[in-house]
Design an enzyme around this catalytic site. Structure first.
Site, PDB file in Angstrom:
ATOM      1  N   SER A 184      18.542  27.959  17.568  1.00 11.46           N
ATOM      2  CA  SER A 184      18.497  27.500  18.953  1.00 11.46           C
ATOM      3  C   SER A 184      18.122  28.231  19.991  1.00 11.46           C
ATOM      4  CB  SER A 184      19.409  26.553  19.218  1.00 11.46           C
ATOM      5  OG  SER A 184      19.791  25.391  18.379  1.00 11.46           O
TER       6      SER A 184
ATOM      7  N   SER B 256      18.008  24.060  20.196  1.00 11.08           N
ATOM      8  CA  SER B 256      18.666  23.145  21.223  1.00 11.08           C
ATOM      9  C   SER B 256      18.513  23.572  22.542  1.00 11.08           C
ATOM     10  CB  SER B 256      19.967  22.528  20.523  1.00 11.08           C
ATOM     11  OG  SER B 256      20.952  23.808  20.624  1.00 11.08           O
TER      12      SER B 256
ATOM     13  N   LYS C 150      23.047  27.064  29.406  1.00 10.59           N
ATOM     14  CA  LYS C 150      23.063  25.723  28.518  1.00 10.59           C
ATOM     15  C   LYS C 150      24.360  25.064  28.730  1.00 10.59           C
ATOM     16  CE  LYS C 150      22.184  24.905  23.530  1.00 10.59           C
ATOM     17  NZ  LYS C 150      21.779  25.592  22.315  1.00 10.59           N
TER      18      LYS C 150
END
Length: 465
Positions: free
Chosen positions: A180, A156, A80
């Site tokens: 997330s 996310s 990420k």
């Protein structure tokens, strides 16, 4: 090995270590697949092909010299884009962060995976500043769910889930503040691990809410999840929240089964506020495990409210200068929630923190009589991309604010959770949280592996071709 990009991390590492497949071949296959398929998925924001190929060639040279390569030898992985990657600005999904100077070194967890032989191939799309449950990003474009490209990935860590479901890499890194890792694991049909707060260092990552942020792995199978988790463990003085506890490997006990474990389903709050499919997934898992009744997690609704309060206030404090000087460069949905958080009275936050301490003690008492608690990961399957509301229990609710209804009360007190993907029909996947007591990641992963072995939990080999 017909398609090495669809092999597990363990299989790739074994093939590279034995010389059956070169690390360069494994990494090149992943890079080729990313170039071919990711334009449809938009899971990557940066691909570091030159670095990855150089790393792969170094591994092949080391094998040629007879040197051991590590348990993740030649395994392509991606992180990420809130993880520092040497040579790249750490975006954290934000337009403003693109102006940051390139990082001088990798985040500690990336460095630990590469020390175990893995090869970073790129950085992954995410919601702006991790304040997102949808997988949408107004700056880099939305990530798309490989199961159905018109649906959300969840966030996310949306790019992290999408890259796995598309078969681009076997292993990714995500972060989880309020859900997330667990939400995109559910929507994209992959496995994820949110470890105990403080178990894995956050050094070299862009923060969101310091008292709630966790980092962890996501994968297409439980063994890979455990393999990556074990490689990343260890104290780290660079993260004040990192525990000094020594590593407690999960992989050696993964196949020991669930005999003797006391497993219960979360009732009350966790049996309301979702659709029938979300609860059907939990029921399927509970039957497979022989769960021993239900437990009620006290004041879970209040815990979610307190988590919201702390999230908005701490997040706003972090971004206050940016909000004052660069408000127009934020995603409006993120900006407005941060501005609201900046106006929360400090006395409210203190009350929320006092409640948090009480709630943690109350929940930990439950683990005197159970070892594992099961709960839905999300209240529904992945909504349509751009969908603003959904109807649950006859009430129309905002999507973005309510996808984390079942995850927030758990991460609020830092409990470890293995997120498992479950199918109850031919539709989009669902997810179930396997929740354990603090520092019992190995227990949660044992249960996840038992579900995978019995065919109850499974991630698809690939969705796109």
């Amino acid at each position: 090995m017909q398609d090495i990009t669809l092999a597990s991390a363990a299989e790739i590492a074994a093939a590279v270590s034995s010389g059956t497949v070169s690390a360069r071949t494994a990494v090149s296959a992943a890079l080729d697949k990313i170039a071919r398929l990711d334009p449809r998925v938009n899971s990557f924001t940066d691909v570091v092909a030159g670095r990855a190929l150089a790393r792969a060639e170094a591994l092949d040279a080391a094998r040629g010299r007879g040197e051991p390569l590590g348990p993740l030898a030649g395994v392509p992985f991606a992180a990420k884009n809130l993880f520092d990657v040497a040579g790249l600005p750490t975006r954290a999904g934000a337009r403003i962060n693109r102006e940051r100077p390139p990082s001088e070194r990798d985040a500690t967890l990336i460095a630990r995976l590469e020390a175990a032989g893995a090869v970073l191939v790129g950085a992954l799309n995410m919601g702006e500043y991790a304040y997102d449950f949808t997988g949408e990003n107004v700056h880099d474009g939305d990530s798309h769910n490989p199961h159905a490209l018109g649906h959300m990935t969840g966030g996310s860590s949306g790019g992290s889930g999408a890259a796995l479901a598309a078969g681009l890499v076997p292993l990714t890194l995500g972060s989880d503040t309020n859900g997330s890792i667990r939400v995109p694991s559910a929507f994209c049909g992959c496995f994820g691990l949110k470890p105990t707060y403080g178990r894995l260092t956050r050094a070299g990552s862009f923060p969101f809410v310091g008292s709630l942020d966790h980092l962890g792995p996501m994968a297409r199978c439980v063994a890979d999840l455990a393999l990556a988790y074990d490689a990343m463990q260890g104290p780290d003085p660079e993260d004040p929240a990192a525990s000094p506890r020594p590593a407690e490997p999960a992989l050696p006990g993964l196949e020991t089964g669930i005999g003797g474990l006391r497993i219960a389903v979360a009732g009350g709050y966790f049996a309301r506020g979702g659709d029938a499919d979300a609860f059907a997934a939990v029921a399927k898992v509970a039957r497979a495990l022989g769960a021993d009744g239900t437990v009620e997690i006290p004041e879970a609704a209040r815990a979610r409210a307190a988590a919201y309060l702390i999230t908005s206030a701490e997040g706003a404090t972090l971004h206050l200068d940016r909000l004052r000087t660069r408000a127009s460069d934020f995603d409006p949905a993120v900006r407005d929630r941060l501005i609201a958080g900046a106006m929360v009275p400090a006395t409210w936050v203190e009350r929320a923190q006092r409640f948090r301490r009480w709630y943690r003690d109350a929940v930990l008492r439950l683990f005197e009589s159970v070892d594992v608690i099961l709960a839905p990961s999300t209240p529904c399957r992945a909504p349509l991309a751009g969908q603003k509301t959904f109807v649950l229990d006859g009430v129309e609710l905002p999507v973005r604010a309510n996808i984390g209804v079942f995850t927030q009360p758990i991460s609020f007190i830092g409990l470890p959770v293995a997120a498992v993907p479950v199918r109850i029909d031919d539709g989009l996947p669902l997810g179930v949280q396997v929740i354990a007591a603090p520092w019992r990641e190995a227990t949660a992963l044992r249960v996840a592996r038992a579900l995978e072995r019995d065919g109850v939990a499974a991630a698809p080999a690939a969705i796109l071709s």
